[in-house]
Scaffold this motif. Structure first.
Motif, PDB file in Angstrom:
ATOM      1  N   LYS A 147       9.470   2.253   7.418  1.00 11.02           N
ATOM      2  CA  LYS A 147       8.445   3.229   7.757  1.00 11.02           C
ATOM      3  C   LYS A 147       7.799   3.743   6.473  1.00 11.02           C
ATOM      4  O   LYS A 147       8.458   3.856   5.439  1.00 11.02           O
ATOM      5  CB  LYS A 147       9.040   4.412   8.524  1.00 11.02           C
ATOM      6  N   LYS A 148       6.509   4.031   6.557  1.00 12.71           N
ATOM      7  CA  LYS A 148       5.807   4.637   5.419  1.00 12.71           C
ATOM      8  C   LYS A 148       4.753   5.593   5.954  1.00 12.71           C
ATOM      9  O   LYS A 148       3.893   5.194   6.750  1.00 12.71           O
ATOM     10  CB  LYS A 148       5.158   3.563   4.542  1.00 12.71           C
ATOM     11  N   THR A 149       4.834   6.843   5.510  1.00  9.53           N
ATOM     12  CA  THR A 149       3.916   7.880   5.968  1.00  9.53           C
ATOM     13  C   THR A 149       3.187   8.468   4.770  1.00  9.53           C
ATOM     14  O   THR A 149       3.781   8.693   3.716  1.00  9.53           O
ATOM     15  CB  THR A 149       4.680   8.990   6.712  1.00  9.53           C
ATOM     16  N   TYR A 150       1.884   8.696   4.941  1.00  8.63           N
ATOM     17  CA  TYR A 150       1.069   9.308   3.887  1.00  8.63           C
ATOM     18  C   TYR A 150       0.488  10.629   4.391  1.00  8.63           C
ATOM     19  O   TYR A 150       0.117  10.743   5.569  1.00  8.63           O
ATOM     20  CB  TYR A 150      -0.085   8.400   3.485  1.00  8.63           C
ATOM     21  N   THR A 203       0.310  -2.209   3.225  1.00  9.07           N
ATOM     22  CA  THR A 203       1.441  -1.337   2.898  1.00  9.07           C
ATOM     23  C   THR A 203       2.752  -2.088   3.069  1.00  9.07           C
ATOM     24  O   THR A 203       3.667  -1.971   2.237  1.00  9.07           O
ATOM     25  CB  THR A 203       1.415  -0.088   3.796  1.00  9.07           C
ATOM     26  N   MET A 246       5.587  -3.040   0.133  1.00  6.22           N
ATOM     27  CA  MET A 246       7.010  -2.692   0.224  1.00  6.22           C
ATOM     28  C   MET A 246       7.886  -3.927   0.041  1.00  6.22           C
ATOM     29  O   MET A 246       8.959  -3.850  -0.553  1.00  6.22           O
ATOM     30  CB  MET A 246       7.295  -1.994   1.560  1.00  6.22           C
ATOM     31  N   LEU A 257       5.866  -0.469  -3.433  1.00  7.93           N
ATOM     32  CA  LEU A 257       6.083   0.793  -2.733  1.00  7.93           C
ATOM     33  C   LEU A 257       7.517   0.801  -2.210  1.00  7.93           C
ATOM     34  O   LEU A 257       8.056  -0.251  -1.872  1.00  7.93           O
ATOM     35  CB  LEU A 257       5.124   0.944  -1.543  1.00  7.93           C
ATOM     36  N   ALA A 269       9.881   2.136   0.839  1.00 14.09           N
ATOM     37  CA  ALA A 269       9.788   2.634   2.205  1.00 14.09           C
ATOM     38  C   ALA A 269      10.423   4.022   2.323  1.00 14.09           C
ATOM     39  O   ALA A 269      11.401   4.328   1.642  1.00 14.09           O
ATOM     40  CB  ALA A 269      10.482   1.656   3.157  1.00 14.09           C
ATOM     41  N   ASP A 270       9.854   4.862   3.194  1.00 13.97           N
ATOM     42  CA  ASP A 270      10.451   6.173   3.462  1.00 13.97           C
ATOM     43  C   ASP A 270      11.819   6.006   4.113  1.00 13.97           C
ATOM     44  O   ASP A 270      12.736   6.801   3.876  1.00 13.97           O
ATOM     45  CB  ASP A 270       9.543   6.995   4.383  1.00 13.97           C
TER      46      ASP A 270
END
Length: 327
Positions: free
Chosen positions: A11-14, A51, A55, A60, A62-63
């Protein structure tokens, strides 16, 4: 088959600028890439594909969730995982334009801790394999786009990583060079036992090269299936029907309500209907409408579909078929 890349529930949130709103760019994405496979990782702009790619490449974190490359967790041992994957970015951004072809290969080998002596034979092999020997002393900024792309892939090959991720590998290439790059990629998998992940908007390339396609839309996987399977599924559902006369306005309206994606080309002597059926029994609904005016049917043919049409139907949500397969 043995998985070499495993993506598990990432998951990735901005946070939006000047706002308290959050955007879920990637939401619980999971899939695997098998050793020796050519996989298409696809999605429309803004779908979360880029995105996800970042990752996988370690650009990046990941959350939540996990990415492993050849069994190495990229969060826990980033450098160890990245030894097993190389990326060729769109626009040949992994080349130095003021160095020659050979100097680029030597420079990036040095970045991997390899000396010129260690890689001299390997560089000669790649220059021959990629038809770059005549250009080895040419500055990269003087090469054609096709030559630059081949060099970028050769640089990725030099690292001897197990996985090569290619972002738009044929973008801007002429037809002949595009086919040459495709053939090179097949040979890389066959002769060098590499695994390739392709991200591309060129669906002809995906259809020609990829064994399997993972399609991401709105941050989630909407399809994970073999390209061959997808082509078969949609070919069975797509029909072209030739009629001996035109439909009445009433027939046309009824069909549009039942089949919103219907394509109708009226003609006094030979009209055509192009229609996708979510279920095979829907053909009887079509015939019921034709019977209203005793419209003569001259032929029924399965339409030929290409992967671009399939991709667009999937991302637009025009299919009711359960296309996602568990990894």
């Amino acid at each position: 088959m043995e998985p070499i890349v495993e993506v598990k529930h990432i998951k990735k949130t901005y946070k939006k600028r000047r706002s308290n709103e959050y955007v879920h760019a990637v939401n619980d994405v999971s899939f695997t890439v098998n050793r020796g496979e050519i996989l298409g990782l696809l999605g429309p702009n803004g779908a979360g594909k880029t995105t996800t790619i970042k990752m996988i490449c370690g650009l990046l974190i990941a959350d939540s969730g996990m990415v492993t490359v050849n069994g190495v967790n990229i969060r826990q041992k980033r450098l160890g995982a990245l030894r097993h994957i190389s990326a060729v970015l769109e626009g040949n951004r992994n080349l130095y334009w003021r160095l020659t072809v050979r100097e680029n290969l030597e420079y990036f080998a040095g970045n991997r801790g390899l000396s010129r002596k260690d890689v001299a034979e390997r560089i000669d092999d790649l220059l021959g394999k990629f038809n770059l020997r005549d250009k080895e002393n040419e500055l990269v900024n003087r090469l054609s786009r096709g030559m630059q792309q081949k060099l970028a892939i050769a640089v990725a090959m030099l690292a001897e990583s197990d996985v090569i991720l290619l972002d738009e590998p044929t973008l801007g290439l002429d037809v002949e060079t595009g086919y040459e790059v495709r053939e090179l990629l097949r040979e890389i998998v066959k002769d060098y036992n590499r695994t390739i992940i392709i991200s591309s908007h060129d669906m002809d390339v995906v259809q020609d090269l990829c064994e399997r396609a993972v399609i991401i839309n709105e941050g989630e996987i909407v399809t994970d299936d073999k390209v061959e399977n997808l082509l078969k599924i949609f070919e069975v559902r797509a029909y072209t029907i030739t009629l001996g006369e035109s439909l009445s306005d009433q027939q046309h309206q009824i069909l549009l309500q039942k089949f919103p994606q219907l394509e109708y080309t009226p003609d006094m002597f030979q009209s055509k209907l192009k229609i996708d059926l979510a279920k095979s029994e829907e053909i009887y609904d079509l015939f019921d409408v034709l019977k209203l005016e005793s419209t003569p049917v001259e032929s029924i043919d399965r339409s030929t579909v290409n992967f671009e049409q399939i991709f667009m139907k999937i991302v637009k949500g025009e299919t009711q078929h359960a296309l996602v397969q568990s990894s």
